[in-house]
Design a protein around this motif. Sequence first.
Motif, PDB file in Angstrom:
ATOM      1  N   LEU A  82      25.286  24.818 -32.717  1.00 43.70           N
ATOM      2  CA  LEU A  82      26.371  24.168 -33.456  1.00 43.70           C
ATOM      3  C   LEU A  82      26.317  24.536 -34.936  1.00 43.70           C
ATOM      4  O   LEU A  82      27.344  24.787 -35.572  1.00 43.70           O
ATOM      5  CB  LEU A  82      26.282  22.643 -33.289  1.00 43.70           C
ATOM      6  CG  LEU A  82      26.591  22.095 -31.894  1.00 43.70           C
ATOM      7  CD1 LEU A  82      26.327  20.597 -31.838  1.00 43.70           C
ATOM      8  CD2 LEU A  82      28.045  22.379 -31.503  1.00 43.70           C
TER       9      LEU A  82
ATOM     10  N   ASP B 179      27.769  27.783 -35.641  1.00 43.49           N
ATOM     11  CA  ASP B 179      29.236  27.808 -35.538  1.00 43.49           C
ATOM     12  C   ASP B 179      29.907  26.953 -36.612  1.00 43.49           C
ATOM     13  O   ASP B 179      31.123  26.775 -36.584  1.00 43.49           O
ATOM     14  CB  ASP B 179      29.678  27.318 -34.152  1.00 43.49           C
ATOM     15  CG  ASP B 179      29.311  28.321 -33.065  1.00 43.49           C
ATOM     16  OD1 ASP B 179      29.095  29.495 -33.395  1.00 43.49           O
ATOM     17  OD2 ASP B 179      29.245  27.924 -31.888  1.00 43.49           O
ATOM     18  N   GLY B 180      29.095  26.389 -37.538  1.00 40.77           N
ATOM     19  CA  GLY B 180      29.658  25.560 -38.611  1.00 40.77           C
ATOM     20  C   GLY B 180      30.156  24.214 -38.129  1.00 40.77           C
ATOM     21  O   GLY B 180      31.053  23.622 -38.727  1.00 40.77           O
ATOM     22  N   MET B 181      29.567  23.724 -37.038  1.00 42.01           N
ATOM     23  CA  MET B 181      30.008  22.433 -36.486  1.00 42.01           C
ATOM     24  C   MET B 181      28.945  21.361 -36.707  1.00 42.01           C
ATOM     25  O   MET B 181      27.787  21.684 -37.003  1.00 42.01           O
ATOM     26  CB  MET B 181      30.310  22.590 -35.000  1.00 42.01           C
ATOM     27  CG  MET B 181      31.552  23.430 -34.789  1.00 42.01           C
ATOM     28  SD  MET B 181      31.761  23.965 -33.127  1.00 42.01           S
ATOM     29  CE  MET B 181      33.224  24.974 -33.299  1.00 42.01           C
ATOM     30  N   ALA B 182      29.361  20.117 -36.542  1.00 42.61           N
ATOM     31  CA  ALA B 182      28.445  19.000 -36.796  1.00 42.61           C
ATOM     32  C   ALA B 182      27.364  18.952 -35.726  1.00 42.61           C
ATOM     33  O   ALA B 182      27.636  19.180 -34.542  1.00 42.61           O
ATOM     34  CB  ALA B 182      29.228  17.695 -36.800  1.00 42.61           C
ATOM     35  N   GLN B 183      26.145  18.668 -36.142  1.00 41.72           N
ATOM     36  CA  GLN B 183      25.054  18.520 -35.192  1.00 41.72           C
ATOM     37  C   GLN B 183      25.179  17.168 -34.496  1.00 41.72           C
ATOM     38  O   GLN B 183      25.821  16.254 -35.004  1.00 41.72           O
ATOM     39  CB  GLN B 183      23.722  18.652 -35.918  1.00 41.72           C
ATOM     40  CG  GLN B 183      23.555  20.048 -36.546  1.00 41.72           C
ATOM     41  CD  GLN B 183      22.158  20.292 -37.054  1.00 41.72           C
ATOM     42  OE1 GLN B 183      21.590  19.441 -37.726  1.00 41.72           O
ATOM     43  NE2 GLN B 183      21.613  21.448 -36.738  1.00 41.72           N
ATOM     44  N   VAL B 184      24.565  17.074 -33.329  1.00 43.88           N
ATOM     45  CA  VAL B 184      24.699  15.834 -32.551  1.00 43.88           C
ATOM     46  C   VAL B 184      23.366  15.112 -32.475  1.00 43.88           C
ATOM     47  O   VAL B 184      22.299  15.734 -32.593  1.00 43.88           O
ATOM     48  CB  VAL B 184      25.214  16.125 -31.122  1.00 43.88           C
ATOM     49  CG1 VAL B 184      26.564  16.791 -31.155  1.00 43.88           C
ATOM     50  CG2 VAL B 184      24.218  16.961 -30.337  1.00 43.88           C
TER      51      VAL B 184
ATOM     52  N   ASP C  92      23.622  11.495 -27.963  1.00 42.73           N
ATOM     53  CA  ASP C  92      24.832  12.260 -27.607  1.00 42.73           C
ATOM     54  C   ASP C  92      24.474  13.473 -26.768  1.00 42.73           C
ATOM     55  O   ASP C  92      25.201  13.841 -25.847  1.00 42.73           O
ATOM     56  CB  ASP C  92      25.577  12.713 -28.875  1.00 42.73           C
ATOM     57  CG  ASP C  92      26.372  11.578 -29.489  1.00 42.73           C
ATOM     58  OD1 ASP C  92      26.769  10.673 -28.735  1.00 42.73           O
ATOM     59  OD2 ASP C  92      26.582  11.592 -30.708  1.00 42.73           O
TER      60      ASP C  92
ATOM     61  N   GLU D 261      33.533  23.611 -23.215  1.00 42.72           N
ATOM     62  CA  GLU D 261      33.201  23.243 -24.589  1.00 42.72           C
ATOM     63  C   GLU D 261      32.851  24.507 -25.383  1.00 42.72           C
ATOM     64  O   GLU D 261      33.267  24.675 -26.530  1.00 42.72           O
ATOM     65  CB  GLU D 261      32.036  22.247 -24.607  1.00 42.72           C
ATOM     66  CG  GLU D 261      31.785  21.680 -25.991  1.00 42.72           C
ATOM     67  CD  GLU D 261      30.738  20.594 -26.008  1.00 42.72           C
ATOM     68  OE1 GLU D 261      30.235  20.214 -24.937  1.00 42.72           O
ATOM     69  OE2 GLU D 261      30.410  20.127 -27.117  1.00 42.72           O
TER      70      GLU D 261
ATOM     71  N   VAL E 267      33.894  24.553 -42.891  1.00 42.24           N
ATOM     72  CA  VAL E 267      33.762  25.997 -42.702  1.00 42.24           C
ATOM     73  C   VAL E 267      35.138  26.680 -42.707  1.00 42.24           C
ATOM     74  O   VAL E 267      35.278  27.818 -43.191  1.00 42.24           O
ATOM     75  CB  VAL E 267      32.976  26.279 -41.392  1.00 42.24           C
ATOM     76  CG1 VAL E 267      33.766  25.859 -40.157  1.00 42.24           C
ATOM     77  CG2 VAL E 267      32.554  27.720 -41.286  1.00 42.24           C
TER      78      VAL E 267
ATOM     79  N   TYR F  52      36.768  18.645 -24.392  1.00 45.25           N
ATOM     80  CA  TYR F  52      35.488  18.935 -23.734  1.00 45.25           C
ATOM     81  C   TYR F  52      34.373  18.656 -24.731  1.00 45.25           C
ATOM     82  O   TYR F  52      34.236  19.384 -25.715  1.00 45.25           O
ATOM     83  CB  TYR F  52      35.436  20.380 -23.231  1.00 45.25           C
ATOM     84  CG  TYR F  52      36.365  20.595 -22.052  1.00 45.25           C
ATOM     85  CD1 TYR F  52      35.995  20.174 -20.778  1.00 45.25           C
ATOM     86  CD2 TYR F  52      37.619  21.169 -22.221  1.00 45.25           C
ATOM     87  CE1 TYR F  52      36.851  20.332 -19.691  1.00 45.25           C
ATOM     88  CE2 TYR F  52      38.475  21.331 -21.140  1.00 45.25           C
ATOM     89  CZ  TYR F  52      38.077  20.911 -19.883  1.00 45.25           C
ATOM     90  OH  TYR F  52      38.928  21.058 -18.817  1.00 45.25           O
TER      91      TYR F  52
ATOM     92  N   ARG G 223      32.697  17.662 -27.726  1.00 47.38           N
ATOM     93  CA  ARG G 223      33.107  17.422 -29.111  1.00 47.38           C
ATOM     94  C   ARG G 223      34.069  18.498 -29.595  1.00 47.38           C
ATOM     95  O   ARG G 223      34.207  18.715 -30.796  1.00 47.38           O
ATOM     96  CB  ARG G 223      31.856  17.369 -30.002  1.00 47.38           C
ATOM     97  CG  ARG G 223      30.858  16.290 -29.532  1.00 47.38           C
ATOM     98  CD  ARG G 223      29.513  16.477 -30.157  1.00 47.38           C
ATOM     99  NE  ARG G 223      29.517  16.088 -31.544  1.00 47.38           N
ATOM    100  CZ  ARG G 223      29.331  14.849 -31.979  1.00 47.38           C
ATOM    101  NH1 ARG G 223      29.137  13.875 -31.114  1.00 47.38           N
ATOM    102  NH2 ARG G 223      29.328  14.567 -33.257  1.00 47.38           N
ATOM    103  N   GLN G 224      34.722  19.171 -28.640  1.00 47.63           N
ATOM    104  CA  GLN G 224      35.685  20.222 -28.984  1.00 47.63           C
ATOM    105  C   GLN G 224      37.034  19.905 -28.342  1.00 47.63           C
ATOM    106  O   GLN G 224      37.087  19.349 -27.246  1.00 47.63           O
ATOM    107  CB  GLN G 224      35.204  21.591 -28.490  1.00 47.63           C
ATOM    108  CG  GLN G 224      33.769  21.937 -28.832  1.00 47.63           C
ATOM    109  CD  GLN G 224      33.476  21.932 -30.321  1.00 47.63           C
ATOM    110  OE1 GLN G 224      34.325  22.327 -31.127  1.00 47.63           O
ATOM    111  NE2 GLN G 224      32.291  21.476 -30.695  1.00 47.63           N
TER     112      GLN G 224
ATOM    113  N   LEU H 103      34.600  17.646 -33.560  1.00 44.84           N
ATOM    114  CA  LEU H 103      34.271  16.289 -34.016  1.00 44.84           C
ATOM    115  C   LEU H 103      33.138  16.329 -35.037  1.00 44.84           C
ATOM    116  O   LEU H 103      32.075  16.892 -34.777  1.00 44.84           O
ATOM    117  CB  LEU H 103      33.869  15.423 -32.815  1.00 44.84           C
ATOM    118  CG  LEU H 103      33.627  13.945 -33.102  1.00 44.84           C
ATOM    119  CD1 LEU H 103      34.841  13.275 -33.720  1.00 44.84           C
ATOM    120  CD2 LEU H 103      33.211  13.229 -31.818  1.00 44.84           C
ATOM    121  N   PHE H 104      33.398  15.717 -36.184  1.00 49.28           N
ATOM    122  CA  PHE H 104      32.408  15.616 -37.259  1.00 49.28           C
ATOM    123  C   PHE H 104      32.163  14.129 -37.536  1.00 49.28           C
ATOM    124  O   PHE H 104      32.919  13.279 -37.038  1.00 49.28           O
ATOM    125  CB  PHE H 104      32.940  16.304 -38.528  1.00 49.28           C
ATOM    126  CG  PHE H 104      32.964  17.807 -38.421  1.00 49.28           C
ATOM    127  CD1 PHE H 104      31.927  18.573 -38.948  1.00 49.28           C
ATOM    128  CD2 PHE H 104      34.018  18.458 -37.776  1.00 49.28           C
ATOM    129  CE1 PHE H 104      31.938  19.959 -38.835  1.00 49.28           C
ATOM    130  CE2 PHE H 104      34.033  19.839 -37.667  1.00 49.28           C
ATOM    131  CZ  PHE H 104      32.994  20.594 -38.202  1.00 49.28           C
TER     132      PHE H 104
END
Lengths: 238, 135
Positions: A51, A54-59, A63, A170, B57, B91, B93-94, B108-109
């Motif tokens: 994540l 890919d510049g996405m929020a970590q979980v 979760d 996803e 980003v 799906y 968090r996307q 999702l952030f």
Amino acid sequence: MTSRSDKASGRIGRPGRFWHDNGLGLGFGTAFLIVLVAQAFAGHADYNNQLLGDGMAQVGFGDYITSSDFGVDVMENWQSEYLQFFLYIFATVWLVQRGSPESKELHKAGRESDEDQMVGEHAREDSPSWAADRGWRQGAYARSLGLAMGLIFLLSWLAQSITGTAAYNEQQLRQLQAPTSWAEYLLSSDFWNRTLQNWQSELLAIGSMVILSIYLRQRGSPESKPVGAGHGDTGVEG
Amino acid sequence: MLPRWCGRVAAVVAVVMVSGCGAVSERRDAATAATERFEQALASGQYAEVCRALADVTRQEVEQSTGSPCEQGMSQEKVPDGGRVVHVDVYGRQVRAVLAEDTLFLSLFPAGWKVMAAGCTPQPEQPYQCEIKGG
């Protein structure tokens, strides 16, 4: 199963003997839980690394362990393990291997006689009640171990396909690609790569065990022949 | 008769499945609302609001590719007016939000759903081609 000698020696029911008498089940059950938790921690870290890339929020950990990504990683391994035992249980009814303790004696290939299997009129006093039955109960009970393994295999394979679809989609969305349906996923390379890489390893493990146990020994293990047993001795457990 | 623990396991499975479906439904609603906010801001030229709806980003990518602050950069980008939300795929968090005239990807952030890519058109056997995207 409790043997007569165990009963005679008074092992069953004695306080303090529970852990000893159930060590195999408890040991592997505990080890399973520890390794599952360890897998969850390692998988969580790996997932968050992806994540992050890919510049996405970590979980969070909670979760992750409720995510399809963790689910498919667990299910793909479960289904193959249960397939392994399902195949082994059924295959060893009919297929034998000279010299292997994993095989029964060569002349016993097949379902064997009622007398050998202690069913119907040959049932003993301590036989399960369904073994003494002459109808469908005996038929069902006589296949219950293989059927249970087969059922768990199918359910976990189904769960793999469902969690796999969600995890795959996803990832598709993360890569700006369109999601696929469950039916499409069943034909996808991702599903079959996950499935077959587990199946081949399980079949290799079974085959190795069958052949290596002809020539190699492990003193004290019921999975091995006695150390002094001949290589040609079949169906002998140590 | 089945042992009592079978009933308990079935109950736990049912609760997990129901709560899982509920979670997906909540995520779909929240992602749809975020998509609509983004589209409204874009249609009315409220680029500060548009930039707030973007993932970090993606905002950085807009600034880098246009050489301007995000608000100014977004006014130069050719993201179409997407129109109404037709379909939302969720799906984990996307999300892919398919609009009448556009497709958006959201993630999702902690601050909620943010737009990862917009102005996206499908390509056969390849990722969507997007006017703006992060990463």
